[in-house]
Structure formats: C-alpha cells, structure tokens
Design a protein around this motif. Structure first.
Motif, PDB file in Angstrom:
ATOM      1  N   GLY A 178       1.328  -4.921   0.925  1.00  0.00           N
ATOM      2  CA  GLY A 178       1.466  -3.938   1.987  1.00  0.00           C
ATOM      3  C   GLY A 178       0.727  -4.325   3.251  1.00  0.00           C
ATOM      4  N   THR A 224       1.240   0.970  -3.105  1.00  0.00           N
ATOM      5  CA  THR A 224       2.645   0.639  -2.814  1.00  0.00           C
ATOM      6  C   THR A 224       3.556   1.751  -3.315  1.00  0.00           C
ATOM      7  OG1 THR A 224       2.125  -1.715  -2.993  1.00  0.00           O
ATOM      8  CG2 THR A 224       4.454  -1.101  -3.133  1.00  0.00           C
ATOM      9  N   GLU A 274       3.178   4.647  -0.959  1.00  0.00           N
ATOM     10  CA  GLU A 274       3.895   4.430   0.309  1.00  0.00           C
ATOM     11  C   GLU A 274       5.386   4.734   0.152  1.00  0.00           C
ATOM     12  OE1 GLU A 274       0.934   0.967   2.145  1.00  0.00           O
ATOM     13  OE2 GLU A 274       2.709   0.407   0.997  1.00  0.00           O
ATOM     14  N   ARG A 312      -4.534   1.853   4.120  1.00  0.00           N
ATOM     15  CA  ARG A 312      -3.107   2.097   3.837  1.00  0.00           C
ATOM     16  C   ARG A 312      -2.838   3.595   3.665  1.00  0.00           C
ATOM     17  NH1 ARG A 312      -1.386  -2.356  -0.680  1.00  0.00           N
ATOM     18  NH2 ARG A 312       0.652  -1.304  -0.495  1.00  0.00           N
TER      19      ARG A 312
END
Length: 456
Positions: A113, A230, A233, A287
C-alpha cells in the motif's frame, strides 16, 4: 515460464543470497524449490547489480545450497479481496485459518500500500462510541483517528480490545461498520480467546481476522499488519464502510523487524532496533484516516506492550510521535482489581475536541471531561499527600477530593467486560460524581450547563 537460478551462495537464518540475478525488483515474490521438491516462498529484501537478498516466509531448515532452485515471480505479495472477506479468519500470510474456502478475488491488492496523501486527507470529526466510559467520556475516539493503547505484560489489553471490537459504532448513523483485527505473535490461547469471543458475540459477521501465532514465522508478523490494512482499505474506500483496525501486539512486530535487521547485519539504532523503525511504523500508521469525497474511513487502534513498563522505550516513544494520542493501562489500577485499568491522567486523545459536543455527543461533554480530569488529578494529589503526612493533615476540601478520586475509580473507571455504556450514560455518571464537589469549585463548567445538569 520464470527463469530458474541455481546460484544460492549463502543462507543465514531467514535470509538467502542469490547471485548472478537479472532484472530483479525490490519486494518481488520468490519461490525456492528445495532439493526434496518442497516449495517455500519469500520476497526480495535487497537488490544490487547481480545479487538479490531474499527473505523467506518459512524456515530455511534443510535448504541445500547446491540443489535448490530459485524463481522470481515478477510481482509483489498481494491480497485477494472481495466482500466475502467479512466473517473470515486468516493467518499471517493471508491463507484461510477457519477451514473455509479460498477467497475468489474481486480484485488483488498489493499489501505494501501507501500512506494517504496529506493533500487529500479529510479531517477526523465524527465520534465513535466504544461503550467504555474511560475512552468515550475522557479520551474520545474519532473516526479516522490513530489512537494506540499502551499496555504492559499481564494487563488485560486483549480483553479490552475484544470489548472495543464488539461494541464500537459510529453514533447517529446507520452506516456499515466493520472491524479488521490483526494479531501478531500471540499464543494459541489468546488466538482461541479472540476467535471464540468474536464468534460467540456475533461480532465475527462484520469482522475480518488475521492471526499470526507465536510459533509461526517471524516474517509473517511483518506481513500481518499490512494484510490487515490492505483489507481495511478495500472495505473503506471500495465498499464505503467505516473500518476499525485493531493491531495487537505491535511490540512483537517491532521485535521481528529487529530480528531481521540483525540477520542482515545492519547497524543497530536505539536498544538494537533498526534505525528505520520510525519510518517503518509511519508507513503502517499513516494508511489510516479519511479521504476527501470518500464515504469510508479507517480508524486505527494499535496495541503494544511496553517492555519493562517503560513508555520512553523506542516502540511506544516512536508510536506516540506518529499517532494522535494514547490510551495508557495502569498496573496500579489492575492491582486494585479494576477493569478496564485505563489511567485517564496520562492518557490523551489529541482529536477529542473535534468529535464531541453539540450534535455529536452532548453540548456539555467537553466541560464535564475537563472538570472530571481536574477533580481526579486533585484527588490523586490528596492521596499522595495523605501517604506522606497522613489523612489527618488534609483539609476538609482535600478529603472531599480524595473521596472523589476513590469513587471515580470504583464507579466511573470500573466497568464490567460485558457492559456497554452509551455516551449519555457516561456523561450522567460524570455529573453524579461532580455533585460530590461543591458547586463553586466546578470552575471548568459553564454556568448554563451547571444550571441545567448540576441540580438534577
């Protein structure tokens, strides 16, 4: 067909050096075929002109330098994502741990990412109710925030995070809310506790679990938080869900980094951890957040056990620099038999002002928070004074604050593991405590709120 290399020159722990390589890329996936036909995977950790350093995901025991074949796969580690992820349990490499089928990918995402670009970040501003008074009332969690829990060995951080995962919700909105739970280096008993708790309470239906056990490869502890983020996301920015990511225990993640750094013979930084520990942690923590014009969000709760209960240790120290506050668990409260043992005085949520107040929680929230904090701090000072001088040396007002501190810990901080308090219940409990203190002493609360709530 992938080109095969028979040029392994050395093996050191999880690290394998392959020579005479061509067009190999950083973080590329690698297959190593042992001389007995067994195939194990790794990834490229470092590349020079004609050499590649490969980090194995599994043990290198039995790897014969002469007979082994190496294939570079031309892609990085990816996670197969789809809405079917919800309700599933995976290991630290993304393989199903619950006996269910492999995920049929709607798309595949690179687990490395990237941090969210600051220019497209949206400001966190919506309150998340965890049902725990010491967090909701004193250190509120805001959607899109990064708020770590600083614990220590033997404290009930596992029970607390399981409770947060069960109870967390965005107030006043009927929006999809999911929990992604990433566990690194935990024992089988802890893993069993989390899986049973999620399944028993029904929280598993809106959750995805990535669990790496203590006896599994250290390299999987490096990939577990990346797989978790991930997955988050995808759920947040593709499926427009609000995602709470819980990562436990970041200390084991950092120790794996140190182990791999030592195997690479890198120059150590503070306490033997690699000099890039701050950068590495930042690539994970950053993130999380909200993106402008996107409905979804990622809120991050990393949990770490402070080695030797030391909050100046590099792991909590660097985590505190990157994140927006910390919830600190107290061994003193634990000894008193208080659950959850959240020490509200050194704890801090830097975004608390943005997520509370009128139309979010209640208009008196910030004043109640500040006044409770001030009264409890005064009570703890009186308690320390009583230890030194004796309680007889305290003034009547000091004795009142001492009584307040004891009741605050017993009624407000203490909470059953199965008990979920709404923010209104928490604020009403705060006012009950404040009525123990003379009205003229409550200088941090606006007169109109005193008129409205104190007399009750």
């Amino acid at each position: 067909m992938f080109k095969e290399y028979l040029t392994i020159s050395s093996v050191s722990g999880p690290l394998v050096v392959v020579e005479k390589t061509e067009n190999v890329k950083y973080a590329e996936l690698v297959e190593v075929e042992f001389s007995d036909g067994a195939i194990r995977r790794g990834r490229v950790l470092e590349v020079s002109e004609d050499k590649a350093l490969v980090q194995m995901f599994e043990a290198t025991l039995g790897l014969d330098v002469v007979g082994a074949k190496v294939r570079f796969l031309g892609r990085t580690q990816e996670l197969a994502v789809s809405p079917d992820l919800l309700g599933r349990v995976f290991d630290g490499a993304g393989r199903p741990r619950d006996g269910g089928p492999q995920i049929i990918a709607a798309k595949r995402m690179d687990i490395n990412g990237a941090p969210i670009n600051p220019s497209v970040r949206d400001y966190p501003s919506e309150f998340i109710q965890t049902g725990i008074s010491t967090i909701d009332g004193m250190n509120p969690l805001v959607r899109g925030q990064k708020l770590p829990i600083f614990s220590a060995s033997g404290l009930p951080h596992a029970r607390l995070t399981a409770q947060i995962a069960r109870q967390a919700k965005v107030l006043g909105k009927e929006e999809q809310f999911a929990v992604v739970f990433g566990a690194m280096g935990i024992t089988f008993e802890e893993a069993d506790f989390f899986m049973r708790d999620f399944q028993h309470t029904g929280a598993i239906e809106r959750s995805v679990l990535f669990i790496n056990l203590a006896n599994e490869p250290a390299i999987e502890r490096i990939s577990t938080p990346r797989l978790s983020l991930t997955c988050a996301e995808y759920l947040a920015f593709d499926l427009d869900m609000h995602v709470l990511v819980i990562l436990i225990d970041m200390t084991f993640y950092c120790e794996s980094l140190r182990e791999i750094s030592a195997a690479r013979k890198e120059i150590p930084g503070r306490r033997g951890y690699p000099g890039y520990l701050y950068t590495d942690l930042a690539t994970l923590y950053e993130r999380a957040g909200r993106i402008k014009n996107k409905k979804g969000s990622i809120t991050l709760l990393p949990v770490l056990t402070m080695p030797e209960d030391d909050k100046t240790h590099p792991i909590p120290d660097l985590t505190g620099y990157i994140t927006e506050g910390q919830i600190i668990l107290s061994r003193e409260l634990q000894r008193k038999g208080i659950y959850p043992p959240v020490d509200v005085l050194p704890s801090l949520s830097r975004l608390k002002d943005k997520g509370i107040g009128h139309d979010k929680t209640r208009e008196d929230h910030i004043d109640v928070l500040n006044q409770l904090f001030a009264c409890y701090a005064r009570g703890k000072e009186a308690r320390e004074l009583a230890v030194i001088l004796g309680e007889a040396a305290l003034s009547d007002l000091d004795k009142l604050y001492l009584k307040f501190a004891d009741i605050f810990e017993d009624k407000f901080v203490r909470q059953e593991e199965s008990q979920e308090r709404s923010i209104i219940q928490t604020l009403e409990m705060g006012w009950e405590l404040l009525r123990l203190i003379p009205r003229e002493e409550l200088k941090r609360i606006r007169p109109e709120y005193l008129e409205r709530y104190y007399a009750k």
